[in-house]
Motif scaffolding. Structure first.
Motif, PDB file in Angstrom:
ATOM      1  N   ARG A 117       0.828  -1.206   0.000  1.00  0.00           N
ATOM      2  CA  ARG A 117       0.000   0.000   0.000  1.00  0.00           C
ATOM      3  C   ARG A 117       0.866   1.260   0.000  1.00  0.00           C
ATOM      4  O   ARG A 117       0.574   2.229  -0.663  1.00  0.00           O
ATOM      5  CB  ARG A 117      -0.906  -0.026   1.227  1.00  0.00           C
ATOM      6  CG  ARG A 117      -1.969   1.052   1.248  1.00  0.00           C
ATOM      7  CD  ARG A 117      -2.990   0.779   2.350  1.00  0.00           C
ATOM      8  NE  ARG A 117      -2.364   0.655   3.661  1.00  0.00           N
ATOM      9  CZ  ARG A 117      -2.081   1.699   4.452  1.00  0.00           C
ATOM     10  NH1 ARG A 117      -2.359   2.916   4.062  1.00  0.00           N
ATOM     11  NH2 ARG A 117      -1.511   1.515   5.629  1.00  0.00           N
ATOM     12  N   LYS A 118       1.950   1.233   0.785  1.00  0.00           N
ATOM     13  CA  LYS A 118       2.727   2.457   0.966  1.00  0.00           C
ATOM     14  C   LYS A 118       3.868   2.589  -0.031  1.00  0.00           C
ATOM     15  O   LYS A 118       4.334   3.697  -0.281  1.00  0.00           O
ATOM     16  CB  LYS A 118       3.308   2.501   2.388  1.00  0.00           C
ATOM     17  CG  LYS A 118       2.229   2.700   3.450  1.00  0.00           C
ATOM     18  CD  LYS A 118       2.857   3.029   4.774  1.00  0.00           C
ATOM     19  CE  LYS A 118       2.619   1.916   5.759  1.00  0.00           C
ATOM     20  NZ  LYS A 118       3.354   2.060   7.002  1.00  0.00           N
ATOM     21  N   VAL A 119       4.360   1.488  -0.549  1.00  0.00           N
ATOM     22  CA  VAL A 119       5.524   1.572  -1.429  1.00  0.00           C
ATOM     23  C   VAL A 119       5.211   1.106  -2.864  1.00  0.00           C
ATOM     24  O   VAL A 119       5.386   1.855  -3.820  1.00  0.00           O
ATOM     25  CB  VAL A 119       6.698   0.739  -0.868  1.00  0.00           C
ATOM     26  CG1 VAL A 119       7.888   0.796  -1.816  1.00  0.00           C
ATOM     27  CG2 VAL A 119       7.079   1.247   0.504  1.00  0.00           C
ATOM     28  N   ILE A 120       4.720  -0.126  -2.982  1.00  0.00           N
ATOM     29  CA  ILE A 120       4.592  -0.711  -4.322  1.00  0.00           C
ATOM     30  C   ILE A 120       3.542   0.021  -5.159  1.00  0.00           C
ATOM     31  O   ILE A 120       3.825   0.447  -6.287  1.00  0.00           O
ATOM     32  CB  ILE A 120       4.217  -2.205  -4.228  1.00  0.00           C
ATOM     33  CG1 ILE A 120       5.188  -2.945  -3.307  1.00  0.00           C
ATOM     34  CG2 ILE A 120       4.179  -2.833  -5.603  1.00  0.00           C
ATOM     35  CD1 ILE A 120       6.576  -3.058  -3.821  1.00  0.00           C
ATOM     36  N   VAL A 121       2.343   0.153  -4.627  1.00  0.00           N
ATOM     37  CA  VAL A 121       1.272   0.767  -5.426  1.00  0.00           C
ATOM     38  C   VAL A 121       1.603   2.217  -5.800  1.00  0.00           C
ATOM     39  O   VAL A 121       1.477   2.590  -6.968  1.00  0.00           O
ATOM     40  CB  VAL A 121      -0.098   0.635  -4.715  1.00  0.00           C
ATOM     41  CG1 VAL A 121      -1.153   1.458  -5.428  1.00  0.00           C
ATOM     42  CG2 VAL A 121      -0.512  -0.829  -4.675  1.00  0.00           C
ATOM     43  N   PRO A 122       2.086   3.044  -4.841  1.00  0.00           N
ATOM     44  CA  PRO A 122       2.468   4.392  -5.266  1.00  0.00           C
ATOM     45  C   PRO A 122       3.568   4.393  -6.325  1.00  0.00           C
ATOM     46  O   PRO A 122       3.504   5.157  -7.288  1.00  0.00           O
ATOM     47  CB  PRO A 122       2.972   5.045  -3.974  1.00  0.00           C
ATOM     48  CG  PRO A 122       2.306   4.292  -2.883  1.00  0.00           C
ATOM     49  CD  PRO A 122       2.164   2.893  -3.384  1.00  0.00           C
ATOM     50  N   ALA A 123       4.546   3.505  -6.161  1.00  0.00           N
ATOM     51  CA  ALA A 123       5.644   3.485  -7.130  1.00  0.00           C
ATOM     52  C   ALA A 123       5.159   3.042  -8.498  1.00  0.00           C
ATOM     53  O   ALA A 123       5.680   3.477  -9.527  1.00  0.00           O
ATOM     54  CB  ALA A 123       6.758   2.554  -6.650  1.00  0.00           C
ATOM     55  N   ALA A 124       4.143   2.174  -8.520  1.00  0.00           N
ATOM     56  CA  ALA A 124       3.653   1.645  -9.795  1.00  0.00           C
ATOM     57  C   ALA A 124       2.433   2.407 -10.288  1.00  0.00           C
ATOM     58  O   ALA A 124       1.789   1.995 -11.254  1.00  0.00           O
ATOM     59  CB  ALA A 124       3.317   0.163  -9.645  1.00  0.00           C
ATOM     60  N   SER A 125       2.127   3.530  -9.636  1.00  0.00           N
ATOM     61  CA  SER A 125       0.839   4.179  -9.901  1.00  0.00           C
ATOM     62  C   SER A 125       0.655   4.566 -11.362  1.00  0.00           C
ATOM     63  O   SER A 125      -0.428   4.425 -11.909  1.00  0.00           O
ATOM     64  CB  SER A 125       0.676   5.403  -9.008  1.00  0.00           C
ATOM     65  OG  SER A 125       1.735   6.295  -9.264  1.00  0.00           O
ATOM     66  N   SER A 126       1.726   5.044 -12.008  1.00  0.00           N
ATOM     67  CA  SER A 126       1.508   5.465 -13.395  1.00  0.00           C
ATOM     68  C   SER A 126       1.225   4.264 -14.292  1.00  0.00           C
ATOM     69  O   SER A 126       0.409   4.361 -15.212  1.00  0.00           O
ATOM     70  CB  SER A 126       2.689   6.286 -13.910  1.00  0.00           C
ATOM     71  OG  SER A 126       3.895   5.703 -13.518  1.00  0.00           O
ATOM     72  N   GLY A 127       1.869   3.136 -14.011  1.00  0.00           N
ATOM     73  CA  GLY A 127       1.565   1.932 -14.783  1.00  0.00           C
ATOM     74  C   GLY A 127       0.134   1.473 -14.553  1.00  0.00           C
ATOM     75  O   GLY A 127      -0.548   1.038 -15.482  1.00  0.00           O
ATOM     76  N   ILE A 128      -0.304   1.569 -13.314  1.00  0.00           N
ATOM     77  CA  ILE A 128      -1.677   1.165 -13.006  1.00  0.00           C
ATOM     78  C   ILE A 128      -2.671   2.085 -13.714  1.00  0.00           C
ATOM     79  O   ILE A 128      -3.648   1.632 -14.319  1.00  0.00           O
ATOM     80  CB  ILE A 128      -1.905   1.168 -11.473  1.00  0.00           C
ATOM     81  CG1 ILE A 128      -1.007   0.110 -10.836  1.00  0.00           C
ATOM     82  CG2 ILE A 128      -3.362   0.916 -11.141  1.00  0.00           C
ATOM     83  CD1 ILE A 128      -1.006   0.130  -9.323  1.00  0.00           C
TER      84      ILE A 128
END
Lengths: 310, 286, 267
Positions: A208-219
């Motif tokens: 929630r705090k690291v992976i999703v924000p880091a991948a947000s543009s891909g998502i």
């Protein structure tokens, strides 16, 4: 070693042939490099030129088409207002995204962060299978299985509604959303993941705090591409949405999205006529909308790629 | 101390819950895919018979042979146009293009081509190939239209496969006095072949399942076997659509049988391509 | 047509003369003012700390720098008196005369035989002579005894050291006058390194060898002449400090910086 003049000549003529061949091949390959630009431009040009007749007709025109709510090609004067079809596209696509985005992202999180390696492999194959199933087969499932089931579930008048089509489209958008989101999360450097875990975060907190924000543009890009796929899909909406021309925001009634208009009427028009041209206006609208959606996705994906490139 | 332990316990509980929720979503997706396949098998298998696969549509029992043949030739035609151009464009991007505005524009075009709705390709094909070039409703028009639609997939997978080939190999070949094209054709392309073939097959099998682009460019609901590229053809996806939506005399057996044949054909080709690639990869590892 | 005797005839060993050679990547001058003669039928070692332009200089000699794009080479480089950067020189032809072996073994993904035959096929050597040429090249690279009878085997099945000798054989098969080697043993184990060094020692009587190495002992063991290069700061380009007989350079260098580098590395 002295080379005979004959051998020297032989060698230099071979070199000349080789250079010429090299130049020809290089030219051909560079030319092919332009093919994508050429095809895309040709599509835009042909859509626009065939749409021009309707766009420039004093009784039709772009403004009347985009503001009118009735599509009666055979009335006098003919009416080509298609705002109700745009709304129909929005209804169907909205349903599809409302289902596919949360489920797709959640599934991607599970596959990327929680699933054991073997399950991951299986899941990827299944998603590839889903992406490979032709759209007409999804339409078939909608007509015979999902539509009737939803009709009973929601007590709808008909099995063929915006809701039914939206649900089927959700299945078609899912593989796109899952695979691109999963890719984006997977390509987050594992040092970040380990760094967070080492600080005493759980896997979920890390996600929630690291992976999703880091991948947000891909998502985000995956959602845009899924949206593009849903707006542009033809066979499913043609078969499942029910083809009603009514202007409504209701989800449980029939709908006729833009793609279904083209597919349904193109076979019955006089080629080169006003009606034919009006269908190209609809096509042009679709082209512009999906172009913008894809452009947005591409720009964001490019940023994502640049971020992890070292 | 105990406050901290409580917090950890809470975090663990949230983690377990989220794992369950996301897992349920993944499971739902997987199960519906399995359901789709199972349903197709249950409804489609009873239709399978020699006469169904190789018979003509108006016979009793009806067959789908012309649709299978039509889809086959449409796919072959698509490959004939899309492969040379697509592979060459992939080579251009990987081996010739320099980083710059033009290359960026080409990439942007490819990404956008991939997103153009298939029905728009159908309109384009009708306007250009059927009308302007007067190819009419034909195998040729349909193949050209599908080739445009498949191009981005082939370009992208070719470029990606070529990029996997280590730079060392190109250098070694050039240092031996080979020209750039010889280096590409003798060393780089053979090394990248598994990736290119798999990607191309993926793209072509998608083309084989398309309905909207061929509706106004190539197919007719009932016609014989094609004798030339200028003949119209039947195609499996369109046959499914017509049989499923035709109000009179619905033939569910034909519909589901055709759908099973189409899905099985596409899946078998894809699986075979993937298996071949992974075998080739095992042999050649960088 | 070329006769068999001609195919297998050893070409003369080449000699390089470099006059005031500079190399620039875009605007940045990486290497400047190199004057160097590379004697025929000998081993010349290029040594110096990393980033000193050894590999850059090496790649000038077969114009592999051309492939990087954005690289300008100025000054004069002559091979047996011919300016190799002259307008009418095709780099492809030059590379038949000047072979190269790379740092990491890089056999092509094809059979042992096809790897060695790749260069000659490119240059139109007839099929009838290929077997002989392949065997001769493998013999000269000291690999023949290990691979005879298995020539159809995939090159990737060889060990790292065998692969590197295959790459040497591959380069030899075009009958080059000069062979460039860019740290050819740095990715190999000691035994394979020993074999490569033995091969180099045997080869130098019929092909001029220029070798880049960061290994001082290796340079001292195998080379006849040694050139020491240095880049003193990032603001200034690299240059050639001195060149001479290997024994002299290692025992009695004329430049203080050479001595510091060599003793530093030995000590």
């Amino acid at each position: 070693m002295s080379e005979s003049s004959e051998a020297k000549l032989d060698r230099s003529s071979r070199a000349a042939t080789r250079r010429a061949a090299e130049a020809v091949v290089g030219r051909l390959i560079s030319l092919s490099g332009w093919s994508a630009i050429a095809v895309l431009t040709a599509i835009a040009v042909f859509l626009a030129s065939n749409a021009w007749k309707a766009l420039s007709d004093p009784q039709v025109g772009l403004i009347r088409m985009l503001t009118g709510t009735s599509w009666y090609p055979t009335s006098t004067p003919p009416l080509y207002g298609f705002i109700q079809y745009i709304i129909a596209s929005l209804r169907v696509t909205g349903v599809a995204l409302a289902i596919a985005v949360p489920i797709g992202i959640a599934a991607a999180i599970y596959i990327s962060e929680f699933a054991p390696a073997r399950l991951k492999g299986i899941a990827k194959s299944v998603i590839e299978f889903m992406a490979a199933v032709p759209s007409v087969v999804y339409g078939l499932m909608g007509v015979y299985v999902l539509g009737p089931a939803l009709k009973d579930l929601f007590g709808m008048q008909s099995a063929l509604t915006a809701l039914s089509a939206g649900v089927v489209l959700a299945f078609m958008a899912l593989p796109t959303i899952i695979s691109i989101s999963e890719d984006a999360m997977h390509s987050v450097p594992s040092e970040l993941r380990q760094g967070s875990l080492a600080l005493g975060n759980t896997h979920w907190q890390t996600t929630r705090k690291v992976i999703v924000p880091a991948a947000s543009s891909g998502i985000f890009a995956s959602v845009m591409l899924g949206l593009g796929r849903a707006i542009g899909e033809t066979m499913v909406v043609l078969m499942v949405a029910g083809n009603s021309m009514e202007l409504t925001w209701s989800l449980t009634t029939s709908a006729r999205p833009l793609t279904a208009v083209i597919a349904g009427e193109m076979g019955e028009v006089v080629q080169g006529g006003l009606h034919y041209s009006a269908l190209f206006v609809v096509g042009l609208t679709l082209f512009v909308v999906t172009f913008l959606v894809n452009l947005a996705a591409d720009l964001v994906l490019e940023r994502q790629r640049a971020r992890w490139r070292r | 101390m105990s406050v901290q332990r409580n917090r950890v316990r809470q975090a663990r509980a949230v983690e377990a819950a989220m794992k369950l929720v996301t897992g349920a979503c993944a499971a739902a997706v997987m199960l519906s895919a399995a359901g789709l396949l199972g349903y197709l098998l249950v409804r489609g298998l009873p239709a399978m018979s020699w006469s169904f696969l190789t018979g003509m549509p108006l016979k009793d029992p009806p067959g789908i042979w012309p649709a299978i043949v039509g889809t086959f030739w449409l796919t072959v035609g698509t490959a004939a146009f899309a492969l040379p151009v697509g592979i060459a464009a992939g080579i251009y991007l990987s081996e010739y293009a320099k980083r710059g505005r033009l290359t960026r524009l080409i990439r942007l075009s490819i990404a956008n081509m991939a997103g153009v709705p298939s029905i728009v390709y159908g309109l384009f094909g009708a306007a250009l190939f059927v009308m302007l070039l007067r190819f009419g409703l034909s195998l040729l028009s349909g193949s050209l239209t599908l080739a445009c639609l498949t191009l981005p997939v082939i370009i992208t997978s070719t470029e990606e496969a070529l990029r996997q080939v280590p730079q060392d190999l190109r250098q070694a070949s050039l240092a031996l006095g080979a020209t750039r094209w010889r280096t590409i054709s003798k060393v780089v392309l053979p090394a990248a072949a598994p990736g290119i073939v798999t990607g191309s097959i993926l793209g072509l099998s998608r083309a084989a399942g398309e309905t909207a682009p061929v509706m106004f460019t190539a197919v007719f609901f009932l016609t014989g076997l094609p004798k030339s590229p200028f003949d119209k053809v039947m195609a499996l996806p369109y046959h499914i659509y017509i049989m499923a939506t035709q109000p009179v005399r619905p033939q569910p057996l034909v519909v589901w049988g055709s759908a099973l044949v189409l899905v099985a054909g596409v899946s078998i080709v894809n699986v075979a391509a993937a298996a071949w690639r992974s075998r080739a990869r095992k042999k050649v590892r960088w | 047509m070329v006769s068999t005797a001609e195919t297998l005839a050893r070409p003369k060993c080449g000699a390089f003369d470099l006059t005031d050679v500079s190399v620039a990547y875009g605007d940045e001058v990486a290497l400047s003012g190199v004057d160097l003669r590379i004697e025929p039928a000998s081993v010349t070692a290029l040594i110096g700390p990393s980033g000193c332009g050894k590999s850059t200089l090496l790649r000038c000699l077969n114009r592999m720098n051309d492939e990087l794009g954005n690289v300008t080479v100025s000054g004069k480089i002559q091979l047996d008196g011919d300016d190799i950067y002259a307008r009418d020189v095709d780099p492809v032809e030059l590379r038949m005369r000047v072979g190269q072996v790379f740092q990491k073994p890089n056999p092509f993904p094809m059979s042992i035989y096809d790897n060695v035959a790749y260069g000659p096929r490119t240059h139109g050597v007839p099929k009838s002579e290929m077997d002989l040429l392949v065997e001769d090249s493998l013999r000269r690279a000291a690999l023949w005894d290990e691979v005879r009878g298995h020539l159809k085997k995939h090159a990737f099945e060889l060990s790292g050291g065998q692969q590197q000798r295959l790459c040497i054989a591959r380069a030899l098969a075009t009958r080059p006058e000069v062979m460039l080697m860019d740290e050819p043993a740095s990715a190999l184990d000691p035994i394979s390194t020993q074999q490569i060094e033995d091969t180099i020692a045997e080869l130098k009587s019929d092909v001029t060898i220029v070798i880049v190495t960061h290994n001082m002992q290796q340079a001292a063991r195998i080379s006849d002449r040694t050139a020491f290069m240095l880049r003193e700061s990032m603001e200034r380009p690299a240059f050639l400090v001195e060149v001479g007989d290997t024994r002299t350079i290692f025992t009695n260098p004329s430049d203080k910086r050479t001595e510091a580098y060599i003793t530093g590395r030995f000590g």
